[in-house]
Scaffold this active site. Structure first.
Site, PDB file in Angstrom:
ATOM      1  N   ASP A 175       0.803  -1.219   0.000  1.00 46.72           N
ATOM      2  CA  ASP A 175       0.000   0.000   0.000  1.00 46.72           C
ATOM      3  C   ASP A 175       0.838   1.271   0.000  1.00 46.72           C
ATOM      4  O   ASP A 175       0.406   2.311  -0.503  1.00 46.72           O
ATOM      5  CB  ASP A 175      -0.930   0.013   1.227  1.00 46.72           C
ATOM      6  CG  ASP A 175      -1.994  -1.067   1.147  1.00 46.72           C
ATOM      7  OD1 ASP A 175      -2.276  -1.530   0.019  1.00 46.72           O
ATOM      8  OD2 ASP A 175      -2.520  -1.451   2.202  1.00 46.72           O
ATOM      9  N   THR A 265      21.562  -3.474 -18.302  1.00 45.90           N
ATOM     10  CA  THR A 265      22.675  -3.143 -17.412  1.00 45.90           C
ATOM     11  C   THR A 265      23.291  -4.411 -16.820  1.00 45.90           C
ATOM     12  O   THR A 265      23.399  -4.578 -15.609  1.00 45.90           O
ATOM     13  CB  THR A 265      22.211  -2.213 -16.272  1.00 45.90           C
ATOM     14  OG1 THR A 265      21.216  -2.898 -15.494  1.00 45.90           O
ATOM     15  CG2 THR A 265      21.627  -0.932 -16.818  1.00 45.90           C
ATOM     16  N   CYS A 296      30.007  -4.378 -14.373  1.00 46.09           N
ATOM     17  CA  CYS A 296      30.834  -3.354 -13.723  1.00 46.09           C
ATOM     18  C   CYS A 296      32.310  -3.717 -13.819  1.00 46.09           C
ATOM     19  O   CYS A 296      33.162  -2.854 -14.079  1.00 46.09           O
ATOM     20  CB  CYS A 296      30.413  -3.184 -12.267  1.00 46.09           C
ATOM     21  SG  CYS A 296      30.437  -4.703 -11.279  1.00 46.09           S
ATOM     22  N   HIS A 323      35.402  -8.347  -4.744  1.00 46.30           N
ATOM     23  CA  HIS A 323      34.148  -7.669  -5.076  1.00 46.30           C
ATOM     24  C   HIS A 323      33.234  -7.558  -3.854  1.00 46.30           C
ATOM     25  O   HIS A 323      33.042  -8.520  -3.119  1.00 46.30           O
ATOM     26  CB  HIS A 323      33.428  -8.456  -6.181  1.00 46.30           C
ATOM     27  CG  HIS A 323      32.409  -7.670  -6.928  1.00 46.30           C
ATOM     28  ND1 HIS A 323      31.237  -7.230  -6.360  1.00 46.30           N
ATOM     29  CD2 HIS A 323      32.388  -7.246  -8.220  1.00 46.30           C
ATOM     30  CE1 HIS A 323      30.534  -6.571  -7.261  1.00 46.30           C
ATOM     31  NE2 HIS A 323      31.213  -6.566  -8.401  1.00 46.30           N
ATOM     32  N   THR A 326      26.694  -8.581  -3.155  1.00 48.86           N
ATOM     33  CA  THR A 326      25.571  -8.047  -3.922  1.00 48.86           C
ATOM     34  C   THR A 326      24.265  -8.677  -3.458  1.00 48.86           C
ATOM     35  O   THR A 326      24.254  -9.611  -2.648  1.00 48.86           O
ATOM     36  CB  THR A 326      25.757  -8.305  -5.431  1.00 48.86           C
ATOM     37  OG1 THR A 326      25.870  -9.720  -5.644  1.00 48.86           O
ATOM     38  CG2 THR A 326      27.000  -7.618  -5.958  1.00 48.86           C
ATOM     39  N   ASN A 327      23.157  -8.157  -4.003  1.00 51.97           N
ATOM     40  CA  ASN A 327      21.828  -8.594  -3.558  1.00 51.97           C
ATOM     41  C   ASN A 327      21.541 -10.064  -3.814  1.00 51.97           C
ATOM     42  O   ASN A 327      20.631 -10.636  -3.208  1.00 51.97           O
ATOM     43  CB  ASN A 327      20.741  -7.755  -4.256  1.00 51.97           C
ATOM     44  CG  ASN A 327      20.558  -6.404  -3.598  1.00 51.97           C
ATOM     45  OD1 ASN A 327      20.923  -6.209  -2.447  1.00 51.97           O
ATOM     46  ND2 ASN A 327      20.002  -5.466  -4.334  1.00 51.97           N
ATOM     47  N   ASN A 460      31.652  -0.239  -8.077  1.00 49.13           N
ATOM     48  CA  ASN A 460      30.874  -1.174  -8.898  1.00 49.13           C
ATOM     49  C   ASN A 460      29.409  -0.766  -9.027  1.00 49.13           C
ATOM     50  O   ASN A 460      28.668  -1.358  -9.805  1.00 49.13           O
ATOM     51  CB  ASN A 460      30.967  -2.597  -8.339  1.00 49.13           C
ATOM     52  CG  ASN A 460      30.701  -2.681  -6.853  1.00 49.13           C
ATOM     53  OD1 ASN A 460      31.594  -2.416  -6.041  1.00 49.13           O
ATOM     54  ND2 ASN A 460      29.488  -3.051  -6.476  1.00 49.13           N
TER      55      ASN A 460
END
Length: 498
Positions: A175, A265, A296, A323, A326-327, A460
């Site tokens: 919401d 990307t 990257c 590195h 990351t997600n 990155n």
């Protein structure tokens, strides 16, 4: 030293600062006017002067001494800016430091206006003549890269004649989705707060950021959106979800009304063009409907590898990337379909593979089969490092290769991609927000004849996003001419022709 004498020196230092600050304050409206009315982008060796405070402008002026070996003085640059405002300039990208240095060396008694009329002849009295009409941009996905792209596009919005961010497409998360999306754009744990103001229009489902109205569209199907109902036409859709990476998947975007081209990307699969700006952006054609901006890491190392291969020749090499996590990794140990990535990203160094080394060959075919690579994911949120362990055809020394790379970072057509630093104190967080694709750490260079080890830092997230925007500008044809023009050097090939 007497107290009175010390006080006198302190007063002189303060008076000098106030004078320079006053001149910097006088520059701000001139820089803004040239940007918004003439589409003139001003910088100092890659440091943008747009939307800066007076103190930031003075800091950027100080930076120039590291490049040119001389101070860049506001009392010199302010008259240059004042003269520019009288020339009715067309769109241009101008390095103010190089322009000022050239005037000092070649002015030959001419006034600044006379010098500028000659130096900027291609854009003098061209205000409004070569101004692009503007290209609508849609961000499909609004994660880490999507939000940074939004920040850069808003920063570059100017008079609205270049890349125009018109919409983002996301899956509705609840919401309060609009409020939360706006909040994520406003605040970032790594890159800091958004520079400017952000409001939301809940009735129209719009995020307003510094005068840019961003339509928020909820959809999970890239092929069924009618962008034209929002006034969006011939749009460049930037897919930053990573969900589709081949031509078939990305072609779904082209089925939606109002879409003209697509940019991914991430590294593309199959025959899609993987473009590293500065290296092979000259291969982009109007007929290319889908382009990818590689990764990257590929963007960080390819420019450095190109200039090394041009001068010394690369026999073979190994790329090891340290590195940031990351997600796609787990915060705590849990099931993950990928090897090792199920282990806690916040607690472990995670050895994984990277396709960046092989992907270099898509932009630099001459390095096909010459590179291997691996990656170690580490518990930091941003900024990574590539370690290039190379065997060269021609030997070199640390000083020679560092001098060469520093020159390439300043005076070559890859100066927007390659940076160079030789400070003994820098660490990863110092490179957050870097707009270059990669930064060579000169003090860490190891060279023993034909064996070379280079350390290349890269943001990155933000540095890569800057590269993506450069590709977008090429696709849209909105990149202005640069001044002063670089001299053509013997043996140097323009990346646009590579």
């Amino acid at each position: 030293m007497t107290t009175d004498h010390a006080s006198s020196n302190g007063d002189a230092v303060l008076d000098s600062w106030i004078q320079r600050e006053t001149m910097a304050e006088a520059m701000i409206p001139l820089i803004g006017r040239l940007y918004r009315e003439n589409n003139v982008i001003l910088s100092v060796h890659g440091r943008s002067l747009i939307n800066q405070s007076a103190v930031s402008l003075l800091k950027i002026h100080r930076f120039a001494r590291h490049v040119d070996g001389v101070l860049l003085r506001p009392e010199e640059t302010l008259p240059l800016l004042q003269a520019m405002t009288t020339l009715n300039l067309g769109p241009a990208s101008i390095n103010l430091a190089k322009l000022n240095l050239k005037y000092a060396q070649e002015g030959a008694g001419r006034t600044r206006e006379e010098f500028l009329r000659t130096e900027l002849a291609d854009v003098v009295d061209k205000q409004g003549q070569n101004t692009p009409t503007g290209t609508d941009v849609v961000l499909y996905g609004f994660g880490r890269i999507g939000r940074l792209l939004a920040r850069i596009l808003i920063e570059h919005s100017g008079g609205g004649k270049g890349l125009r961010l018109r919409a983002i497409v996301v899956r509705k998360g609840g919401d309060f989705d609009l409020t939360k999306r706006a909040s994520l754009l406003r605040r970032d744990s790594v890159h800091g707060p958004f520079t400017g103001t952000i409001t939301i229009d809940e009735e129209r489902n719009i995020i307003q950021a510094n005068g840019t109205a961003i339509q928020v569209i909820y959809s999970d199907n890239p092929s069924t959106i009618d962008y034209t109902q929002y006034g969006i036409h011939d749009a460049l859709v930037v897919d930053n979800t990573g969900r589709w990476r081949d031509e078939e998947g990305l072609s779904q975007h082209l089925k939606s009304k109002g879409v003209a081209r697509v940019l991914l990307t991430a590294p593309g699969k199959g025959a899609l063009k993987n473009v590293v700006h500065g290296i092979n952006h000259g291969t982009i054609k109007d007929s290319d409907k889908i382009i990818t901006a590689a990764s990257c890491t590929t963007n960080a190392i390819t420019p450095v590898l190109k200039v090394l291969n041009d001068k010394y020749g690369i026999v073979h090499g190994h790329v090891e990337t340290v590195h940031s996590f990351t997600n796609d990794q787990n915060l705590t140990d849990n099931f993950h379909k990928g090897d090792r990535r199920g282990r806690s990203a916040a607690l472990n160094m995670v050895l994984t593979e990277t396709g960046a080394a092989k992907a270099v060959a898509k932009a630099l075919p001459e390095l096909e089969g010459k590179l291997t690579g691996n990656s170690i994911r580490v518990p930091t949120p941003n900024v990574s490092m590539a370690i290039l362990n190379l065997t060269l055809e021609n030997g070199t020394t640390k000083d020679e290769v560092n001098t060469y790379l520093r020159d390439m970072s300043l005076n070559s057509e890859l100066r927007k991609q390659i940076d160079f630093i030789d400070s003994p104190e820098v660490v990863s967080t110092d490179f957050v927000g870097s707009r270059r694709a990669g930064i060579v750490d000169g003090l860490a260079t190891i060279s023993t004849d034909k064996n070379l080890v280079l350390y290349v830092w890269y943001d990155n997230e933000f540095g890569y996003s800057c590269q993506v925007v450069r590709v977008m500008e090429e696709m849209a044809g909105v990149h202005p001419p640069e001044f002063p023009a670089l001299p053509v050097r013997v043996g140097e090939t323009s990346p646009a022709l590579a």
